[in-house]
Design a protein around this motif. Structure first.
Motif, PDB file in Angstrom:
ATOM      1  N   ILE A 182      -6.927   0.197  -5.008  1.00 62.90           N
ATOM      2  CA  ILE A 182      -5.885   0.559  -4.046  1.00 62.90           C
ATOM      3  C   ILE A 182      -5.601   2.045  -4.227  1.00 62.90           C
ATOM      4  CG2 ILE A 182      -3.481   0.224  -3.348  1.00 62.90           C
ATOM      5  CD1 ILE A 182      -3.669  -2.596  -4.560  1.00 62.90           C
ATOM      6  N   VAL A 183      -5.606   2.786  -3.134  1.00 63.54           N
ATOM      7  CA  VAL A 183      -5.224   4.195  -3.161  1.00 63.54           C
ATOM      8  C   VAL A 183      -3.866   4.281  -2.487  1.00 63.54           C
ATOM      9  CG1 VAL A 183      -5.829   6.518  -2.404  1.00 63.54           C
ATOM     10  CG2 VAL A 183      -7.633   4.905  -3.057  1.00 63.54           C
ATOM     11  N   ASP A 197       2.635   5.246  -3.111  1.00 64.30           N
ATOM     12  CA  ASP A 197       3.830   4.429  -3.298  1.00 64.30           C
ATOM     13  C   ASP A 197       3.913   3.962  -4.748  1.00 64.30           C
ATOM     14  OD1 ASP A 197       5.686   2.276  -3.385  1.00 64.30           O
ATOM     15  OD2 ASP A 197       5.325   1.821  -1.269  1.00 64.30           O
ATOM     16  N   ASP A 198       4.922   4.429  -5.484  1.00 61.79           N
ATOM     17  CA  ASP A 198       5.064   4.077  -6.894  1.00 61.79           C
ATOM     18  C   ASP A 198       5.249   2.576  -7.107  1.00 61.79           C
ATOM     19  OD1 ASP A 198       4.781   6.715  -7.718  1.00 61.79           O
ATOM     20  OD2 ASP A 198       6.946   7.089  -7.738  1.00 61.79           O
ATOM     21  N   ALA A 199       5.916   1.901  -6.172  1.00 64.80           N
ATOM     22  CA  ALA A 199       6.132   0.456  -6.307  1.00 64.80           C
ATOM     23  C   ALA A 199       4.814  -0.296  -6.211  1.00 64.80           C
ATOM     24  CB  ALA A 199       7.108  -0.036  -5.240  1.00 64.80           C
ATOM     25  N   VAL A 200       3.936   0.128  -5.331  1.00 60.05           N
ATOM     26  CA  VAL A 200       2.615  -0.499  -5.208  1.00 60.05           C
ATOM     27  C   VAL A 200       1.800  -0.202  -6.460  1.00 60.05           C
ATOM     28  CG1 VAL A 200       0.453  -0.518  -3.919  1.00 60.05           C
ATOM     29  CG2 VAL A 200       2.624  -0.488  -2.693  1.00 60.05           C
ATOM     30  N   ALA A 201       1.812   1.039  -6.904  1.00 64.16           N
ATOM     31  CA  ALA A 201       1.053   1.428  -8.095  1.00 64.16           C
ATOM     32  C   ALA A 201       1.525   0.661  -9.319  1.00 64.16           C
ATOM     33  CB  ALA A 201       1.166   2.925  -8.326  1.00 64.16           C
ATOM     34  N   ALA A 202       2.804   0.358  -9.390  1.00 64.05           N
ATOM     35  CA  ALA A 202       3.362  -0.337 -10.553  1.00 64.05           C
ATOM     36  C   ALA A 202       2.814  -1.755 -10.703  1.00 64.05           C
ATOM     37  CB  ALA A 202       4.882  -0.374 -10.455  1.00 64.05           C
ATOM     38  N   THR A 203       2.256  -2.328  -9.637  1.00 57.92           N
ATOM     39  CA  THR A 203       1.718  -3.682  -9.722  1.00 57.92           C
ATOM     40  C   THR A 203       0.321  -3.714 -10.344  1.00 57.92           C
ATOM     41  OG1 THR A 203       0.707  -3.639  -7.522  1.00 57.92           O
ATOM     42  CG2 THR A 203       3.009  -4.354  -7.653  1.00 57.92           C
ATOM     43  N   ALA A 204      -0.278  -2.542 -10.509  1.00 57.89           N
ATOM     44  CA  ALA A 204      -1.661  -2.468 -10.989  1.00 57.89           C
ATOM     45  C   ALA A 204      -1.743  -2.572 -12.508  1.00 57.89           C
ATOM     46  CB  ALA A 204      -2.289  -1.149 -10.544  1.00 57.89           C
ATOM     47  N   HIS A 205      -2.820  -3.180 -12.966  1.00 63.69           N
ATOM     48  CA  HIS A 205      -3.103  -3.277 -14.403  1.00 63.69           C
ATOM     49  C   HIS A 205      -3.538  -1.921 -14.945  1.00 63.69           C
ATOM     50  CE1 HIS A 205      -4.675  -4.752 -18.202  1.00 63.69           C
ATOM     51  NE2 HIS A 205      -5.854  -4.240 -17.895  1.00 63.69           N
ATOM     52  N   GLN A 220      -3.878   2.351 -13.858  1.00 65.13           N
ATOM     53  CA  GLN A 220      -3.547   3.412 -12.922  1.00 65.13           C
ATOM     54  C   GLN A 220      -4.318   4.671 -13.304  1.00 65.13           C
ATOM     55  OE1 GLN A 220       0.677   3.952 -13.002  1.00 65.13           O
ATOM     56  NE2 GLN A 220       1.100   2.007 -12.019  1.00 65.13           N
ATOM     57  N   ILE A 221      -4.999   5.231 -12.329  1.00 60.87           N
ATOM     58  CA  ILE A 221      -5.718   6.483 -12.510  1.00 60.87           C
ATOM     59  C   ILE A 221      -5.107   7.484 -11.534  1.00 60.87           C
ATOM     60  CG2 ILE A 221      -7.945   7.661 -12.381  1.00 60.87           C
ATOM     61  CD1 ILE A 221      -9.250   4.872 -12.830  1.00 60.87           C
ATOM     62  N   PHE A 222      -4.566   8.574 -12.070  1.00 62.23           N
ATOM     63  CA  PHE A 222      -3.951   9.599 -11.242  1.00 62.23           C
ATOM     64  C   PHE A 222      -4.933  10.743 -11.051  1.00 62.23           C
ATOM     65  CE2 PHE A 222      -0.453   7.228 -13.010  1.00 62.23           C
ATOM     66  CZ  PHE A 222       0.423   7.115 -11.942  1.00 62.23           C
TER      67      PHE A 222
END
Length: 47
Positions: free
Chosen positions: A16-17, A20-28, A30-32
């Motif tokens: 997922i790209v 949205d921090d809330a969407v990113a927070a659901t990920a196992h 995170q690559i910034f």
């Protein structure tokens, strides 16, 4: 998000790209990326 989480739980890789921090927070994991460079790669502990 629930559908994507279910698919991931079944072993499918989901990418997922988002800005949205809330969407990113659901990920196992995170690559910034900034200006084409990886600035952070973090794997979250599963609870």
């Amino acid at each position: 998000m629930a559908l994507l989480t279910d698919l991931n739980d079944e072993g499918m890789t989901i990418i997922i790209v988002t800005h949205d921090d809330a969407v990113a927070a659901t990920a196992h994991r995170q690559i910034f990326v900034k200006d084409g460079q990886i600035i952070s790669d973090h794997v979250h502990e599963q609870s």
